[in-house]
Structures are given as C-alpha cells and as structure tokens.
Design an enzyme around this catalytic site. Structure first.
Site, PDB file in Angstrom:
ATOM      1  N   THR A 136       0.887  -1.208   0.001  1.00 11.25           N
ATOM      2  CA  THR A 136      -0.256   0.095  -0.148  1.00 11.25           C
ATOM      3  C   THR A 136       0.753   1.178  -0.007  1.00 11.25           C
ATOM      4  OG1 THR A 136      -1.562   1.230   1.398  1.00 11.25           O
ATOM      5  CG2 THR A 136      -0.019  -0.505   2.599  1.00 11.25           C
ATOM      6  N   ASP A 137       0.282   2.352  -0.547  1.00 13.72           N
ATOM      7  CA  ASP A 137       1.079   3.579  -0.411  1.00 13.72           C
ATOM      8  C   ASP A 137       1.033   4.168   0.900  1.00 13.72           C
ATOM      9  OD1 ASP A 137      -1.665   4.279   0.015  1.00 13.72           O
ATOM     10  OD2 ASP A 137      -1.705   5.881  -1.548  1.00 13.72           O
ATOM     11  N   GLU A 138       0.507   3.400   1.789  1.00 16.75           N
ATOM     12  CA  GLU A 138       0.634   4.078   3.193  1.00 16.75           C
ATOM     13  C   GLU A 138       1.809   3.730   4.041  1.00 16.75           C
ATOM     14  OE1 GLU A 138      -2.832   3.477   5.893  1.00 16.75           O
ATOM     15  OE2 GLU A 138      -4.207   3.643   4.148  1.00 16.75           O
ATOM     16  N   TYR A 164      -1.544  -0.067  11.594  1.00 19.11           N
ATOM     17  CA  TYR A 164      -1.914  -1.132   9.937  1.00 19.11           C
ATOM     18  C   TYR A 164      -0.678  -0.759   8.947  1.00 19.11           C
ATOM     19  CZ  TYR A 164      -3.275  -1.420   5.163  1.00 19.11           C
ATOM     20  OH  TYR A 164      -3.292  -1.674   3.798  1.00 19.11           O
ATOM     21  N   LYS A 168       2.133  -3.294   7.447  1.00 20.35           N
ATOM     22  CA  LYS A 168       2.425  -3.345   5.863  1.00 20.35           C
ATOM     23  C   LYS A 168       4.007  -3.355   5.459  1.00 20.35           C
ATOM     24  CE  LYS A 168      -0.089  -4.632   3.338  1.00 20.35           C
ATOM     25  NZ  LYS A 168      -0.621  -5.897   2.615  1.00 20.35           N
TER      26      LYS A 168
HETATM   27  P1  NAD Z   1     -10.151  -6.988   2.640  1.00 20.56           P
HETATM   28  O1  NAD Z   1      -9.928  -6.764   4.145  1.00 20.56           O
HETATM   29  O2  NAD Z   1     -11.240  -6.593   2.168  1.00 20.56           O
HETATM   30  O3  NAD Z   1      -9.700  -8.372   2.455  1.00 20.56           O
HETATM   31  C1  NAD Z   1      -8.748  -9.034   3.260  1.00 20.56           C
HETATM   32  C2  NAD Z   1      -8.871 -10.673   2.937  1.00 20.56           C
HETATM   33  O4  NAD Z   1      -7.807 -11.311   3.827  1.00 20.56           O
HETATM   34  C3  NAD Z   1     -10.490 -11.214   3.671  1.00 20.56           C
HETATM   35  O5  NAD Z   1     -11.075 -11.940   2.666  1.00 20.56           O
HETATM   36  C4  NAD Z   1      -9.798 -11.818   5.050  1.00 20.56           C
HETATM   37  O6  NAD Z   1     -10.842 -12.887   5.152  1.00 20.56           O
HETATM   38  C5  NAD Z   1      -8.468 -12.528   4.423  1.00 20.56           C
HETATM   39  N1  NAD Z   1      -7.614 -12.621   5.561  1.00 20.56           N
HETATM   40  C6  NAD Z   1      -7.302 -12.007   6.686  1.00 20.56           C
HETATM   41  N2  NAD Z   1      -6.779 -12.482   7.740  1.00 20.56           N
HETATM   42  C7  NAD Z   1      -6.052 -13.721   7.092  1.00 20.56           C
HETATM   43  C8  NAD Z   1      -5.294 -14.796   7.375  1.00 20.56           C
HETATM   44  N3  NAD Z   1      -4.618 -14.900   8.380  1.00 20.56           N
HETATM   45  N4  NAD Z   1      -5.246 -15.728   6.559  1.00 20.56           N
HETATM   46  C9  NAD Z   1      -5.912 -15.956   5.562  1.00 20.56           C
HETATM   47  N5  NAD Z   1      -6.644 -14.869   4.900  1.00 20.56           N
HETATM   48  C10 NAD Z   1      -6.863 -13.799   5.764  1.00 20.56           C
HETATM   49  O7  NAD Z   1      -8.915  -6.393   2.230  1.00 20.56           O
HETATM   50  P2  NAD Z   1      -8.676  -5.437   0.927  1.00 20.56           P
HETATM   51  O8  NAD Z   1      -9.237  -4.022   0.775  1.00 20.56           O
HETATM   52  O9  NAD Z   1      -9.183  -6.351  -0.274  1.00 20.56           O
HETATM   53  O10 NAD Z   1      -7.050  -5.353   0.694  1.00 20.56           O
HETATM   54  C11 NAD Z   1      -6.295  -6.444   0.170  1.00 20.56           C
HETATM   55  C12 NAD Z   1      -4.787  -6.187   0.251  1.00 20.56           C
HETATM   56  O11 NAD Z   1      -4.534  -5.068  -0.218  1.00 20.56           O
HETATM   57  C13 NAD Z   1      -4.427  -5.910   1.734  1.00 20.56           C
HETATM   58  O12 NAD Z   1      -3.007  -6.496   1.869  1.00 20.56           O
HETATM   59  C14 NAD Z   1      -4.220  -4.519   1.579  1.00 20.56           C
HETATM   60  O13 NAD Z   1      -3.188  -4.154   2.377  1.00 20.56           O
HETATM   61  C15 NAD Z   1      -3.846  -4.093   0.257  1.00 20.56           C
HETATM   62  N6  NAD Z   1      -4.400  -2.631  -0.150  1.00 20.56           N
HETATM   63  C16 NAD Z   1      -5.579  -2.463  -0.111  1.00 20.56           C
HETATM   64  C17 NAD Z   1      -5.849  -1.189  -0.664  1.00 20.56           C
HETATM   65  C18 NAD Z   1      -7.339  -0.676  -0.324  1.00 20.56           C
HETATM   66  O14 NAD Z   1      -7.529   0.319  -0.778  1.00 20.56           O
HETATM   67  N7  NAD Z   1      -8.290  -1.421  -0.112  1.00 20.56           N
HETATM   68  C19 NAD Z   1      -5.039  -0.354  -1.141  1.00 20.56           C
HETATM   69  C20 NAD Z   1      -3.708  -0.791  -1.479  1.00 20.56           C
HETATM   70  C21 NAD Z   1      -3.223  -1.994  -0.770  1.00 20.56           C
HETATM   71  O1  DAU Z   2      -4.148   4.162   0.665  1.00 20.62           O
HETATM   72  C1  DAU Z   2      -4.422   2.630   0.677  1.00 20.62           C
HETATM   73  C2  DAU Z   2      -5.153   2.164   1.953  1.00 20.62           C
HETATM   74  O2  DAU Z   2      -6.626   2.749   1.765  1.00 20.62           O
HETATM   75  C3  DAU Z   2      -5.197   0.854   2.239  1.00 20.62           C
HETATM   76  O3  DAU Z   2      -3.930   0.267   2.435  1.00 20.62           O
HETATM   77  C4  DAU Z   2      -5.992   0.303   3.126  1.00 20.62           C
HETATM   78  O4  DAU Z   2      -6.185  -0.966   3.406  1.00 20.62           O
HETATM   79  C5  DAU Z   2      -7.233   0.911   3.051  1.00 20.62           C
HETATM   80  O5  DAU Z   2      -8.346   0.600   4.132  1.00 20.62           O
HETATM   81  C6  DAU Z   2      -7.316   2.275   2.709  1.00 20.62           C
HETATM   82  O6  DAU Z   2      -6.909   3.133   3.896  1.00 20.62           O
HETATM   83  P1  DAU Z   2      -7.446   4.597   4.081  1.00 20.62           P
HETATM   84  O7  DAU Z   2      -7.429   4.657   5.787  1.00 20.62           O
HETATM   85  O8  DAU Z   2      -7.109   5.849   3.353  1.00 20.62           O
HETATM   86  O9  DAU Z   2      -9.123   4.183   3.861  1.00 20.62           O
HETATM   87  P2  DAU Z   2     -10.542   4.423   4.822  1.00 20.62           P
HETATM   88  O10 DAU Z   2     -11.593   4.056   3.536  1.00 20.62           O
HETATM   89  O11 DAU Z   2     -10.618   3.795   6.033  1.00 20.62           O
HETATM   90  O12 DAU Z   2     -10.585   6.208   4.850  1.00 20.62           O
HETATM   91  C7  DAU Z   2     -10.436   7.010   3.853  1.00 20.62           C
HETATM   92  C8  DAU Z   2     -10.450   8.414   4.376  1.00 20.62           C
HETATM   93  O13 DAU Z   2     -11.746   8.797   4.616  1.00 20.62           O
HETATM   94  C9  DAU Z   2      -9.498   8.594   5.391  1.00 20.62           C
HETATM   95  O14 DAU Z   2      -8.941   9.852   5.376  1.00 20.62           O
HETATM   96  C10 DAU Z   2     -10.169   8.528   6.431  1.00 20.62           C
HETATM   97  C11 DAU Z   2     -11.668   9.009   6.070  1.00 20.62           C
HETATM   98  N1  DAU Z   2     -12.710   8.443   6.715  1.00 20.62           N
HETATM   99  C12 DAU Z   2     -12.909   7.194   6.828  1.00 20.62           C
HETATM  100  C13 DAU Z   2     -14.206   6.500   7.354  1.00 20.62           C
HETATM  101  C14 DAU Z   2     -14.390   5.201   7.393  1.00 20.62           C
HETATM  102  C15 DAU Z   2     -13.930   9.386   7.323  1.00 20.62           C
HETATM  103  O15 DAU Z   2     -13.482  10.625   6.933  1.00 20.62           O
HETATM  104  N2  DAU Z   2     -15.156   8.829   7.628  1.00 20.62           N
HETATM  105  C16 DAU Z   2     -15.198   7.708   7.687  1.00 20.62           C
HETATM  106  O16 DAU Z   2     -16.085   7.180   8.191  1.00 20.62           O
END
Ligand code: NAD
Ligand code: DAU
Length: 357
Positions: A136-138, A164, A168
C-alpha cells in the site's frame, strides 16, 4: 501449460475482484484461493465462479505453516499473490496485535514456505516462480497538503504512522529481505486507495453510499480535507497481472489513479450521485456530520505511477466520474450483499466505533 496462482485473501474486496478478473481474462490458469474468512472475507463475492473448475477455494490461515506447506505440495504454484491482511486503519488503532500477527507473521510464514518449496540445491529458483506482495502507498507515510508536486515514488523512504501501515511496511521489508538474502524472485506493488464492487462497508466509499441510501449520518473525520488518491479496483487488478507477467524481479511498483481528492469532495460526490440514482429528496448534504478525527490521521497520499507506466505500459483506465457511478449502481443492485455484511458483528462494530466519536 496451465499456470497456477496461489492467491491469499481472495474472498476479500480486492482479492475477489482479482480472482474474477484473472479467470475472465486468462483461459489456461488455475487459482488456488486461500482465505481465513475473517469478518472481511465473503464467499458471496465468488458466487459467479462457484462452478468454475479453475478456481479452488481453501479456508485456511496464512499463519498456519502446515496448511500452507500442504497447499504448495498439492498444487505447486507458479505465483503467490499475497492479498491476505487485516486492512482497516481504524481497527488497527483499536487492536494492533492482529495486524502484526497476520500482516507480518503471516507474510513471513508464506515466504518461508515458498522458499522451502522453490529454492533449489544451488540456491537458485526455477524459472517462472514469483512471490508478489500486495502492499500500500500508506507505507510511505503522509505528504504535505501545501506541496501538490510532492508524490510517493518507489525510492521514497518508508515512514508509516498507523499500526496498519507499520505492519505493511514491516512485511514489505521481509519480502525485500527474502529477495536480497535468499535470491527469492519477488515483486512488491504499492497501491493507493481502491474503490469498487465488494468493498466492505467500514471503508469510506461504501460506508458513505450505504449510509446515504439509509438516510444515516455521514461521519467525516476531522476537517474533511485529508486527501486520498482513488483508483477503481479493476485497474489495480490489471496492474498486478502486468507486474506478475512482466515486472522485473526484485522491483517495487507504485500503482495510483492520479485522482487525488479531499474526503469531503468524495462524500459530496456520493450524495450527488446517490440522489440522482434513487431520486430521493432525503439524500442531501444535511446528512454530513463532522466527527472526531482519526488518531494519527495521514494528511495526504499521492502516487506518481511513472515507473509502472513507463516500464509496463499500465495506466488507470477508469475515470473517477465513471467509476463512482459504476460503484453506486453495483451497491444498488446488490442490496442483499450489503444487508448480509452489515448485520450481526459489523453492526456492533459500527455502533461502538461511531458512538465514541
Ligand atoms: P479486505 O480486508 O477486504 O480483505 C482481506 C482478506 O484477507 C479477507 O478476505 C480476509 O478474510 C482475508 N484474511 C485476513 N486474515 C487472513 C489470514 N490470517 N489468513 C488468510 N486470509 C486472511 O482487504 P482489501 O481491501 O481487499 O485489501 C487486500 C490487500 O490489498 C491488503 O493486503 C491491503 O493491505 C492491500 N491494499 C488495499 C488497498 C485498499 O484500498 N483497500 C489499497 C492498497 C493495498
Ligand atoms: O491508501 C491505501 C489504503 O487505503 C489501504 O492500504 C487500506 O487497506 C485501505 O483501508 C485504505 O486506507 P484509508 O485509511 O485511506 O481508507 P478509509 O476508507 O478507512 O478512509 C479513507 C479516508 O476517509 C481517510 O482519510 C479517513 C476518512 N474517513 C473514513 C471513514 C471510514 C472518514 O472521514 N469517515 C469515515 O467514516
């Protein structure tokens, strides 16, 4: 010859989109999808391929060495794509330990098992094997709001702030270490915020869509001016596919949408598009409620995806204005999915989370 992918976390948001994308795009592949099915994993996401023999689902924990060993022995994967993680920043602030366990120890376990299976006597690895870490970019930390020319690049030092992003970053460093120390063929992708179908409603976009449609308060953290760089999930899936097949071993690739928006812009856009879609006079900006800020809230994320564009020809195809409408329509068409995931455990989480703010 059939290519075998071991995909972890493939019942979650991005993982399930990736599995569906790959089976649609490629014929001669097999996907072994291993997921623990935590609160974020949902087999409903994979319903469209439940009869596809190219997809094998296994419920298991990536921290379980024996279970992972058996998967390598049985299926001999060419690629490992590690999506499995605890992914929600707010949960990591409440319970950091599980983030260290799954994100760090789970990754190290997978790396060990992959090394055990793949490393040859002379220390080399067979042609075609690769481990890809979905990061992730985070991990790069936070950018200032007053310097719009500052971006995260692949050589930006890691500077995570939340439990988190720290977990990562730690797992990225282990992946890099297995490449540097044991010569394991690895890639790391670092993507910005994804949105699209099957995203669990604890994250900003689906939470706001669901609450707006139910006339519930739209909780905006702090001043609403934190910036995220939103990418439609199919574009992320495409990037991972390209890095798997053409990415140079050992390299990191940043993936981003060139679509930076303040949170309040996103929330107002969702209100506008939801009210248009359902023609409901109660879906208005009066639902917006400013709430207590997230602890350690990163101000701005911004990716310069120059490397993946120049080296692999990837670019974000879906414009935000189109992607957000596709996403809202998907949630409108999948009300049962939303009802299922927002009942039970999630309802308790939501009430506890927002009653404190
Ligand atoms: P998500 O939380 O929707 O899904 C995570 C999945 O992993 C779930 O299906 C969960 O059951 C499974 N899981 C959790 N713990 C596990 C374990 N111990 N063993 C096996 N499976 C397990 O997450 P997402 O948003 O789909 O993100 C997927 C990946 O992409 C993550 O690694 C996250 O860091 C990365 N990522 C997410 C975003 C985003 O915006 N959502 C952006 C960049 C990178
Ligand atoms: O940048 C990539 C990341 O983006 C991934 O690695 C993470 O898995 C994913 O959860 C996401 O992280 P963020 O913290 O950026 O996403 P989130 O949707 O939780 O929040 C997006 C922005 O919105 C953040 O600045 C917090 C704000 N927010 C979030 C929620 C849930 C609100 O203002 N209100 C809310 O209720």
């Amino acid at each position: 010859m059939t290519t075998t992918y071991l995909v972890t976390g493939g019942a979650g948001f991005i993982g399930s989109n990736f599995v569906l994308y790959m089976l649609d795009k490629h014929d001669d592949i097999r996907i072994v999808n291993v997921d623990k099915l935590t609160y974020a994993g949902n087999l409903e996401n994979l319903k469209a391929i439940e009869d596809d023999p190219r997809h094998i689902f296994v419920q298991a924990d990536i921290c379980d060495k024996q279970a992972m060993r058996e998967l390598f022995e049985q299926y001999d994967p060419d690629y490992v794509v590690n999506f499995a993680a605890e992914s929600h920043v707010d949960r990591s602030i409440e319970t950091p330990e599980i983030f260290a366990q799954t994100n760090v120890m789970g990754t190290v376990n997978l790396l060990n098992v992959a090394r055990e299976a793949w490393e040859q006597e002379d220390g080399s690895y067979p042609e075609g094997k690769k481990y890809l870490q979905v990061s992730t970019d985070e991990v790069y930390g936070s950018l200032p709001l007053d310097d719009p020319e500052a971006f995260f690049r692949e050589d930006t030092p890691l500077s995570p702030h939340s439990p988190y992003s720290s977990s990562k970053a730690a797992s990225d460093m282990f992946v890099q270490a297995y490449g540097d120390t044991y010569g394991m063929p690895i890639n790391i992708t670092r993507c910005s915020n994804n949105y699209g179908p099957f995203q669990f409603p604890e994250k900003l976009i689906p939470l706001m869509i669901n609450n707006a449609l139910e006339h519930k308060a739209l909780p905006v953290y702090g001043d609403g001016l934190n910036v995220r760089d939103w990418l439609y999930v199919a574009d992320h899936c495409k990037a991972i596919d390209m890095v798997l097949s053409d990415g140079v071993v050992g390299e990191v690739y940043n993936v981003g949408g060139h679509n930076e928006r303040p949170n309040i812009f996103i929330v107002k856009k969702i209100i506008e598009e939801c009210s248009r879609a359902v023609d409901d006079p109660e879906v208005t900006e009066s639902l917006i409620t400013y709430v207590q800020d997230r602890k350690g809230h990163d101000r701005r994320y911004g990716i310069a995806p120059d490397k993946i564009k120049a080296d692999l020809g990837w670019y974000p195809e879906t414009k935000f204005e189109d992607g957000i409408v596709l996403t809202i329509n998907w949630y409108l068409d999948h009300k049962d999915w939303m009802d299922n995931v927002t009942s039970g455990e999630y309802r308790d989480y939501y009430e506890q989370m927002y009653s404190n703010r």
